[in-house]
Design a protein around this motif. Structure first.
Motif, mmCIF file in Angstrom:
data_model
loop_
_atom_site.group_PDB
_atom_site.id
_atom_site.type_symbol
_atom_site.label_atom_id
_atom_site.label_comp_id
_atom_site.label_asym_id
_atom_site.label_seq_id
_atom_site.Cartn_x
_atom_site.Cartn_y
_atom_site.Cartn_z
ATOM 1 N N HIS A 17 0.887 -1.166 0.021
ATOM 2 C CA HIS A 17 0.024 0.065 0.003
ATOM 3 C C HIS A 17 0.794 1.351 -0.030
ATOM 4 C CE1 HIS A 17 -3.998 -2.121 1.117
ATOM 5 N NE2 HIS A 17 -3.640 -2.263 -0.164
ATOM 6 N N CYS A 18 2.015 1.165 0.192
ATOM 7 C CA CYS A 18 2.904 2.459 -0.127
ATOM 8 C C CYS A 18 4.095 1.977 -0.364
ATOM 9 C CB CYS A 18 2.900 3.583 1.037
ATOM 10 S SG CYS A 18 3.595 3.693 2.301
ATOM 11 N N CYS A 22 6.969 -1.984 3.840
ATOM 12 C CA CYS A 22 7.076 -2.637 5.557
ATOM 13 C C CYS A 22 6.857 -4.237 5.483
ATOM 14 C CB CYS A 22 5.847 -2.201 6.312
ATOM 15 S SG CYS A 22 6.043 -0.529 6.561
ATOM 16 N N HIS A 49 3.258 -0.465 11.752
ATOM 17 C CA HIS A 49 2.144 -0.826 10.819
ATOM 18 C C HIS A 49 1.421 0.260 10.832
ATOM 19 C CE1 HIS A 49 1.098 -3.621 8.149
ATOM 20 N NE2 HIS A 49 0.295 -4.625 9.094
ATOM 21 N N LYS A 52 -3.400 1.581 6.742
ATOM 22 C CA LYS A 52 -3.562 1.113 5.305
ATOM 23 C C LYS A 52 -3.123 -0.262 5.058
ATOM 24 C CE LYS A 52 -1.244 4.633 3.812
ATOM 25 N NZ LYS A 52 -0.369 5.232 2.875
ATOM 26 N N HIS A 181 3.126 8.162 4.423
ATOM 27 C CA HIS A 181 3.761 7.110 4.693
ATOM 28 C C HIS A 181 4.039 6.782 6.005
ATOM 29 C CE1 HIS A 181 5.143 9.176 0.680
ATOM 30 N NE2 HIS A 181 5.118 7.822 0.226
HETATM 31 FE FE1 SF4 Z 1 2.161 -0.323 4.250
HETATM 32 FE FE2 SF4 Z 1 1.601 1.699 5.906
HETATM 33 FE FE3 SF4 Z 1 4.110 0.381 5.643
HETATM 34 FE FE4 SF4 Z 1 3.078 2.051 3.847
HETATM 35 S S1 SF4 Z 1 3.668 2.691 5.897
HETATM 36 S S2 SF4 Z 1 4.192 0.121 3.557
HETATM 37 S S3 SF4 Z 1 0.993 1.424 3.617
HETATM 38 S S4 SF4 Z 1 2.342 -0.557 6.365
#
Ligand code: SF4
Length: 716
Positions: A17-18, A22, A49, A52, A181
């Motif tokens: 999701h971005c 992660c 976390h 999203k 982010h």
């Molecule tokens: Fe996923 Fe949120 Fe990490 Fe972005 S900041 S990679 S949306 S868990």
């Protein structure tokens, strides 16, 4: 229906999701994805976390998933088998190609592809015989790529999210990581706890601004006056790093000249930032080093977006903040693999690895693909032979769709007439010129949406026939590498089998290639099992060709080993002090060169200035000619939420103008325009006139179109 005591298998995978990237532990029972946890030992998120990311499993299981191939016929959606769907879509493309040439098909691609899929999609378009390819970077950071690459070489984030912990000053401009982010904030706030100063520059008071030592409330579209205003104070007070400039930077003398006109009074007039704050921020940046500048779409989505990004780079060069830990330009990308999709050439003017479209580039890739250059060349129309005359004027998808789709069906055989478009993992609702895009969708012969969900591209039209929806698997129903914003590659493990009748993108691509009779060339050195090309072979193939950006040392084996051992990497340096990856940087961030023994450690920080230039230390060009052009924030290649875009500018609709009480002040012609009946008329002058009358602030010269903002005196 999973028994509660079914054994749980835990799979390491990567959030989609971005671009932070992660790590996630996905829990699978009897082949069903039953739970997920943020990875406590992942070097990017360390158990962090965001909302999203926490919704990954639910999102993948969403009710609105496309379940099987469908087509719109007689105004009704009809279920198809995959065989029928590929036969019909593939044949339509072939018929159109026969009549109008290969450039009559557009391949809109996706930043949600894995690197391997992005690479294969560009290859598919090339073997089809067109450079009509694009993806979401066109509307996000393509201005950054051009601005940054012109300053120091690589169009990418120079440091990493983790490295921000070491910054003493952080300036966020057009960037709101707290919401966009979120997990990056753990590194940012760690830096703050260690004493770093935070400066947030934004027309809005954001959640990130709530953490700032200085919130700079600039007017929209005044990034250049603001940055040059800081440089005015820096040069005036001798706060620049002259040694660094003398040793590494070309062109700073010209910048000194350009900066002169942005004196405190002028900056206050234009950007709305008072002299006292400008001086305070400039002094803070000069005295607390190393410092980093972070930017996102708030800086890029302007018609001067490229110049904006160059101005941020110039500031960092003047301060000597490049090539050091805690410094650099941390450019946060958006989608999870927008960096990779761009690197792999999903743009109309490049081949994978930013190789252009000249003969030498084609020969390089033909060599990698082990194909005869003449064969590839003959797949293209003579008119736009391999793009040796690149289609720069037609590259922006919305322009291309609109301007390239002919109304007059008698000219159907005319070359360069877009008659069919794939919207593959990318919709149209973030494109500019929504009304024109809809017209184009209406006029095309065939619209093909390939996506896990039915997107706006499948419905934003008034068609009753000729639309296909092909269900693609999600990222968690396939596997492969993805490039986070910091240039690290991560191996994303498959969590479950594709749901319903969906299929992985590369399988759908292969099926089409087979229908088009180019499957043997498409996968010449890639093993194919049934209709499934082997992903690891794709990685190995691009390893052979991606020399320009250093994607040659990240073999599938090395990437999988990093993934299996992500807990052994240090959260700060991203290096492994021991373990199987000892001395390497997590994800082998590019450039990572494919040496004979595949031992290159990857590059966490670009242009280390502690090194000689010949050993990868930076030598930079301060690109002068940075011009502010009114406060026009929305333009071609940009987007607007909540208002229609026409001619690339935000349109004030009739309703909006009435609500504002401005309607009666418009001329009859302007009213016709505002009602959407004659959108070709530019009413920006009228809007400016009326805005001034009503006490709003339209700044700019004759070029400034219709940006009007009524600023509150206080921070909201
Ligand atoms: Fe996923 Fe949120 Fe990490 Fe972005 S900041 S990679 S949306 S868990």
């Amino acid at each position: 229906d999973v028994p509660y005591d079914a054994p749980t298998e835990v799979k390491r995978t990567i959030c989609s999701h971005c671009s932070v990237g992660c790590g996630i532990y996905a829990e699978v029972q009897n082949g069903v994805w039953t739970g997920q946890e943020p990875a406590f030992d992942h070097p990017f998120n360390a158990g962090g976390h965001c909302a999203k990311g926490a919704a990954l499993r639910e999102h993948g299981h969403g009710e609105k998933r496309l379940k099987y191939p469908m087509k719109l016929e007689g105004g009704k959606w009809k279920k198809l088998s995959w065989e029928q769907a590929i036969e019909e879509v593939g044949q339509k493309a072939l018929d159109i190609r026969q009549e109008s040439g290969p450039d009559s098909v557009f391949f809109m691609g996706s930043a949600k592809f894995s690197n391997e899929q992005a690479y294969m999609y560009r290859k598919l378009a090339a073997m089809w015989g067109t450079n009509n390819v694009d993806h979401s970077a066109r509307i996000c950071h393509s201005t950054t790529v051009a601005g940054v690459a012109n300053t120091w070489g690589y169009g990418a984030q120079t440091n990493s999210f983790n490295d921000i912990r070491k910054s003493k000053a952080m300036m966020f401009i057009g960037s709101n990581p707290c919401e966009a982010h979120p997990v990056s904030m753990q590194h940012i706030l760690e830096g703050k706890e260690r004493g770093a100063k935070i400066i947030v520059v934004d027309p809005r008071f954001t959640r990130t601004a709530a953490k700032a030592d200085e919130f700079v409330h600039i007017r929209p579209g005044t990034d250049i006056p603001y940055i040059y205003g800081l440089l005015w104070h820096i040069f005036e007070n001798g706060w620049e790093d002259q040694t660094f400039i003398d040793q590494r930077v070309y062109g700073m003398e010209r910048i000194r000249e350009e900066v002169k006109k942005w004196n405190p009074q002028e900056v206050e007039n234009v950007a709305g930032v008072p002299e006292k704050q400008m001086r305070r921020v400039a002094k803070m940046l000069a005295e607390t080093k190393p410092g980093t500048v972070v930017w996102c779409m708030g800086g890029t989505q302007h018609h001067v977006g490229n110049a904006n990004t160059r101005s941020y780079c110039i500031l960092q060069l003047a301060l000597g903040n490049m090539g050091v830990e805690g410094g650099g330009t941390n450019i946060f990308r958006g989608h999870d693999n927008v960096q990779g999709a761009t690197d792999f050439g999903l743009l109309f003017d490049t081949l994978p690895g930013y190789y252009g479209l000249k003969t030498g580039s084609w020969k390089h890739w033909c060599n990698v693909w082990d194909l005869d250059y003449e064969w590839v060349k003959n797949r293209f129309d003579q008119a736009q032979h391999l793009g040796q005359d690149p289609m720069t004027s037609t590259g922006i998808p919305c322009s291309r769709w609109h301007d390239g789709v002919l109304e007059d069906k008698s000219k159907i055989a005319q070359k360069d007439n877009i008659r069919m478009s794939f919207f593959w993992g990318q919709s149209v609702n973030t494109e500019t010129r929504g009304r024109e895009v809809r017209e184009a969708l209406n006029k095309m012969d065939t619209v093909v949406v390939v996506d896990p969900f039915p997107t706006m591209a499948g419905v934003m039209h008034e068609r009753t026939d000729g639309v296909y929806l092909l269900p693609a698997a999600t990222q968690f129903e396939t596997y492969g590498s993805v490039s986070a914003s910091n240039r690290s590659l991560q191996w994303r493990t498959q969590v479950i089998e594709p749901l319903f009748e969906s299929k992985a993108d590369h399988i759908i691509m292969y099926k089409l290639a087979k229908k088009w009779g180019i499957d043997a060339e498409f996968c010449k050195h890639i093993k194919v099992n049934g209709d499934e090309p082997l992903i690891e072979d794709m990685t190995r193939e691009f390893n052979k060709g991606m020399w320009t950006v250093g994607y040659t040392g990240q073999s599938p084996e090395r990437l999988k080993m990093h993934q299996e051992n992500w807990g052994t990497f240090d959260i700060e340096s991203l290096e492994a002090p021991g373990g199987p990856a000892k001395g390497e940087t997590y994800g082998l961030p590019w450039p990572c060169w494919g040496t004979a023994d595949m031992k290159h450690p990857g590059t966490q920080i670009l242009y280390r200035t502690g090194r000689e230039v010949k050993d990868g230390g930076g030598n930079f060009r301060a690109r002068y000619g940075v011009e502010h052009e009114g406060n026009n924030i929305l333009a071609e290649g940009s987007y607007s939420k909540g208002s229609e875009i026409q001619d690339g500018y935000p349109e004030f609709t009739a309703d909006m103008l009435k609500q504002l009480g401005w309607w009666d002040d418009l001329t009859a012609e302007e009213k016709v325009h505002a009602e959407g009946k004659n959108w070709k008329t530019d009413i920006s002058g009228g809007i400016q006139r009326v805005a001034i009358k009503h006490g709003c602030i339209p700044y700019g010269n004759a070029k400034a179109r219709c940006i009007v903002w009524n600023f509150p005196d206080d921070i909201p």
